[in-house]
Enzyme design. Structure first.
Site, mmCIF file in Angstrom:
data_model
loop_
_atom_site.group_PDB
_atom_site.id
_atom_site.type_symbol
_atom_site.label_atom_id
_atom_site.label_comp_id
_atom_site.label_asym_id
_atom_site.label_seq_id
_atom_site.Cartn_x
_atom_site.Cartn_y
_atom_site.Cartn_z
ATOM 1 C CE LYS A 87 80.970 98.729 89.490
ATOM 2 N NZ LYS A 87 80.751 98.069 88.107
ATOM 3 C CE LYS A 102 82.521 91.438 93.890
ATOM 4 N NZ LYS A 102 82.250 91.587 92.480
ATOM 5 C CE LYS A 138 76.361 90.796 90.364
ATOM 6 N NZ LYS A 138 76.924 91.882 89.323
HETATM 7 N N1 AQP Z 1 86.147 93.395 94.870
HETATM 8 C C1 AQP Z 1 86.900 93.291 93.759
HETATM 9 N N2 AQP Z 1 88.325 92.885 93.645
HETATM 10 C C2 AQP Z 1 89.117 92.848 92.682
HETATM 11 N N3 AQP Z 1 88.228 92.737 91.426
HETATM 12 C C3 AQP Z 1 87.226 93.223 91.448
HETATM 13 N N4 AQP Z 1 86.374 93.691 90.310
HETATM 14 C C4 AQP Z 1 84.851 93.854 90.781
HETATM 15 N N5 AQP Z 1 84.981 93.809 92.164
HETATM 16 C C5 AQP Z 1 86.194 93.281 92.651
HETATM 17 C C6 AQP Z 1 86.579 93.186 88.862
HETATM 18 O O1 AQP Z 1 86.262 94.727 88.336
HETATM 19 C C7 AQP Z 1 85.922 94.258 86.808
HETATM 20 C C8 AQP Z 1 84.691 95.251 86.595
HETATM 21 O O2 AQP Z 1 83.493 94.686 87.263
HETATM 22 P P1 AQP Z 1 82.085 95.052 86.981
HETATM 23 O O3 AQP Z 1 81.735 96.252 87.507
HETATM 24 O O4 AQP Z 1 81.837 94.469 85.420
HETATM 25 O O5 AQP Z 1 81.391 93.733 87.747
HETATM 26 P P2 AQP Z 1 81.290 93.378 89.151
HETATM 27 O O6 AQP Z 1 82.349 92.273 89.441
HETATM 28 O O7 AQP Z 1 79.838 92.862 89.353
HETATM 29 O O8 AQP Z 1 81.455 94.696 89.990
HETATM 30 P P3 AQP Z 1 80.704 94.765 91.501
HETATM 31 O O9 AQP Z 1 81.492 96.060 92.168
HETATM 32 O O10 AQP Z 1 80.784 93.617 92.369
HETATM 33 O O11 AQP Z 1 79.363 95.247 91.339
HETATM 34 P P4 AQP Z 1 77.904 94.537 91.785
HETATM 35 O O12 AQP Z 1 77.956 95.108 92.950
HETATM 36 O O13 AQP Z 1 76.982 95.250 90.795
HETATM 37 O O14 AQP Z 1 78.034 93.081 91.776
HETATM 38 C C9 AQP Z 1 85.837 92.928 86.613
HETATM 39 O O15 AQP Z 1 86.977 92.388 86.115
HETATM 40 C C10 AQP Z 1 85.795 92.472 88.092
HETATM 41 O O16 AQP Z 1 86.417 91.158 88.334
#
Ligand code: AQP
Length: 344
Positions: A209, A206, A114
């Site tokens: 968002k 992955k 990040k």
């Molecule tokens: N691609 C994924 N596959 C499976 N699980 C996922 N999670 C996130 N992306 C995937 C799971 O969703 C939960 C909440 O995630 P979060 O919003 O708290 O944070 P994150 O993992 O940072 O989500 P993003 O979408 O990847 O956000 P950005 O783009 O900001 O980094 C967690 O249990 C996570 O494991």
């Protein structure tokens, strides 16, 4: 020592919730409510580790809350709240930042990804994020944590922090009557065919968002046409689907779509390939569109309905926060005694 079983997990209000959040986390949250006391948190303190527009954050917080409810979490039986309303998270995070070692945090791959090349400019909060995550879980002395595969390393760090706290303060824990260990070592629950849902544009990345391409993900609020379009345009390879799971090795896009189908249908990848082995992607994608629209369409509709009433959503968060605060206050009262802070 036996701890009362409790589930905790959180989701950041940082943008549109997508299929990865749904399959990797929220479907698990829903399933666990039958057998555990659950605490589900909209982690707004985590969200601000990267810049969030204050005019947008309330909408995103309410949307994640709506997603929890629309997916089937019952806020009367379980706790749904937003993190910033329970100050004990931040208080315990400070104590844990004095327990965790810099070397441990230096190994966290999510910070490296990040922060990227501009590390010097990343917030201190982004770096210490995992100590807040440990506090989120342990302020409820939670024993089980459903998360996607990407959070595995952070969960291991939470266990290390719990273990070190128990060791460092062992004598005090004992003399205050809490036995040999105050915190449980929380178990990660990372199971099923979609623990790491990948981008629809690149099967090695992955689904996220923050991906600039909306075509990389299916958002929970996408309508049927958008879902269909995104699946039809999803990257694939020219070969038909294999009949055995081993045939998915070295085919990340095929593996991802089969995993998504399996998770949405509640079956294994082997069952999907039994049905579609030898089929072209056009046939498989058509079936995946039908399945995805049938599963996600009603959730998206319900989310849109729920967010129309922010007062009702805020009432869920307010009530959940009061219940969460009562649990967190008990833990923090004990932690202050264990650490040796004077009360007067
Ligand atoms: N691609 C994924 N596959 C499976 N699980 C996922 N999670 C996130 N992306 C995937 C799971 O969703 C939960 C909440 O995630 P979060 O919003 O708290 O944070 P994150 O993992 O940072 O989500 P993003 O979408 O990847 O956000 P950005 O783009 O900001 O980094 C967690 O249990 C996570 O494991």
């Amino acid at each position: 020592m036996a701890f009362q079983e409790r589930v905790f997990s959180g989701v950041q209000p940082t943008g549109s919730l997508h299929l990865g959040n749904y399959l990797g986390a929220i479907t698990k949250f829903v399933a666990l409510q039958d057998n555990y006391d659950c605490v589900y948190c909209v982690v707004d303190l985590h969200a601000i580790t990267v810049w969030q527009d204050p005019a947008e954050l309330p909408r995103a917080t309410r949307e994640v809350t709506a997603a929890f409810v629309a997916c089937g979490i019952d806020p009367r039986k379980h706790i749904i709240f937003n993190q910033s309303q329970v100050a004990e998270h931040a208080e315990l995070a400070w104590i844990f930042s004095c327990v965790a070692r810099i070397g441990w945090l230096n190994r966290m791959t999510q910070f490296k990804e990040k922060a990227g090349k501009d590390r010097e400019n990343a917030s201190v909060g982004l770096y210490s994020y995992p100590t807040l995550m440990a506090a989120d879980i342990l302020v409820y002395r939670a024993t089980h944590v459903p998360v996607g595969e990407d959070q595995k390393q952070h969960l291991e760090l939470s266990r290390d922090i719990a273990q070190k706290f128990n060791n460092d303060f062992g004598g005090s824990i004992h003399s205050h009557g809490y036995g040999d260990a105050f915190f449980p070592l929380p178990e990660p629950l990372i199971q099923g065919p979609a623990t790491r849902v990948m981008s629809l544009r690149d099967g090695t990345k992955k689904m996220s968002k923050s991906d600039p391409s909306d075509y990389s993900r299916i958002n929970l609020t996408d309508d049927a046409d958008t879902i269909a379009q995104k699946i039809r345009k999803a990257k694939t390879d020219p070969e038909p689907l294999p009949s055995e799971e081993a045939g998915l090795a070295q085919r990340p896009e095929a593996d991802n779509l089969v995993g998504i189908f399996a998770a949405l249908a509640g079956i294994g990848k082997t069952d999907v390939l039994r049905q579609f082995g030898g089929a072209q992607f056009s046939t498989f994608k058509a079936a995946l569109v039908d399945l995805a629209v049938a599963k996600l369409g009603p959730i998206g509709e319900e989310m849109k309905r729920l967010v129309q009433d922010p007062v009702a959503i805020d009432a869920i968060l307010g009530e959940g926060s009061a219940r969460a605060r009562a649990l967190a206050a008990q833990t923090m009262s004990a932690v202050r005694d264990i650490v040796g802070f004077v009360r007067s």
